[in-house]
Design a protein around this motif. Sequence first.
Motif, PDB file in Angstrom:
ATOM      1  N   ARG A  77      34.270  33.853  34.923  1.00 46.12           N
ATOM      2  CA  ARG A  77      35.585  34.509  35.043  1.00 46.12           C
ATOM      3  C   ARG A  77      35.604  35.483  36.216  1.00 46.12           C
ATOM      4  N   LYS A  78      34.516  36.243  36.354  1.00 41.82           N
ATOM      5  CA  LYS A  78      34.454  37.219  37.434  1.00 41.82           C
ATOM      6  C   LYS A  78      34.530  36.538  38.798  1.00 41.82           C
TER       7      LYS A  78
ATOM      8  N   ARG B  75      38.044  34.885  39.503  1.00 39.98           N
ATOM      9  CA  ARG B  75      39.070  35.841  39.934  1.00 39.98           C
ATOM     10  C   ARG B  75      38.878  36.220  41.399  1.00 39.98           C
ATOM     11  N   GLN B  76      37.625  36.386  41.812  1.00 40.48           N
ATOM     12  CA  GLN B  76      37.350  36.780  43.188  1.00 40.48           C
ATOM     13  C   GLN B  76      37.668  35.667  44.189  1.00 40.48           C
TER      14      GLN B  76
ATOM     15  N   HIS C  26      39.587  32.750  43.638  1.00 42.54           N
ATOM     16  CA  HIS C  26      40.761  31.898  43.402  1.00 42.54           C
ATOM     17  C   HIS C  26      41.591  31.765  44.682  1.00 42.54           C
TER      18      HIS C  26
ATOM     19  N   ALA D 188      44.183  34.299  45.521  1.00 38.46           N
ATOM     20  CA  ALA D 188      43.706  35.603  45.982  1.00 38.46           C
ATOM     21  C   ALA D 188      43.111  35.534  47.381  1.00 38.46           C
TER      22      ALA D 188
ATOM     23  N   SER E 255      44.623  30.011  35.031  1.00 36.53           N
ATOM     24  CA  SER E 255      45.736  30.949  35.075  1.00 36.53           C
ATOM     25  C   SER E 255      45.663  31.835  33.830  1.00 36.53           C
ATOM     26  N   GLU E 256      46.437  32.896  33.840  1.00 34.13           N
ATOM     27  CA  GLU E 256      46.461  33.821  32.715  1.00 34.13           C
ATOM     28  C   GLU E 256      47.881  33.933  32.172  1.00 34.13           C
TER      29      GLU E 256
END
Length: 367
Positions: A32-33, A36-37, A39, A42, A132-133
């Motif tokens: 997950r970490k 997120r970094q 993606h 981003a 996605s969230e």
Amino acid sequence: MEPQREWFEKDYYKILGVPEKASPKDVTKAYRKLARQLHPDANPDDVSAEGRFKEVSAAYDVLGDSDKRNAYDEVRRLGPTAPGGFGAGPGGFNVRFDSSGGDLGDLLGNLFGPRRRRPGDHSSNRGADLESELHLDFADAVRGVTTVLHLASDAVCDRCHGTGSEPGSSPRRCPDCDGKGVHADDQGLFSFSRPCSSCGGRGAFVDNPCSACDGRGTQHQPRAVKVRIPAGVSDGQRIKLKGRGSPGRSGGRAGDLYVRVHVSPHRLFGRDGDDLTLAVPITIAEASLGTDLKVPTLDGSTVTIRIPPGTQPGRIFRVRGRGAKADADLLVTVEVIVPVDLSRDQRSAMEALAAASTDDPRSHLRV
């Protein structure tokens, strides 16, 4: 379960930055970490980050699945130390490790002979997985809801419909691999499938590229994905939507979309598995004498609970069928409230109660 060639070439534990004995929880946390970094949303137009994101997703696809992880660990343990290594002589087994990322078969069941690649199987062109969230309020998570996710990701090109070719033309089949996108590479004990060097694993050439997508067959654009969230979903739960990720190339299947659900806390209710919880304050008099207590439910109605005389603080009353699911319950915990500022009449009443009390609640201490 059939291993893939890259299982021998890549250290998924190193990619995720976790030790080989890492727990499933630690593996998921590391993924997950990194996701997120790295993606693409981003890191727009960062090819390096996109490549790392795909690499991390591939690593988690194996290590995040207990069966795949066990098979991965086993073939990495046995592969390099097998008699004769990867070039065993006559009489050795011939196992095909497909670098295309195709369907996984049974490891032991496929020891005798290579797996045949199915016609039209372009699994090496599979689309990327996306994550996605989704934030839900407490009631929607309990009842279930159909909602829409708004994403910015690759989607099938509207002009060429994914072929990569300008309308009116078609891709040309690669003559070197006959449109399969791979070549067999026999190495004694093992037989590997490697991407075709002529077409880059696509199985075809685009002679007249689509003017809208430059022959890629996909475009990065906003899109809406309809999502059905099941009743009783919990905070942090990860839901897989098969085939709703990035589209594949040249007929390859689409990747998957993983939706991480975040549930907002409720001002009154909590969760204990599928049961709902509710704390209800009562007075000392109600606990001592008993009372009929009206309590709310999540659907807006009320139920009445009979509080018997002498009810102790923290006692739990169960209301059947009023939980997060039809077969779950509402657990009501009574909290006895001790008044802080007593009026003169209240103090007199409490003093009279104390004077009339004959039981010693501390007799067991013998002090």
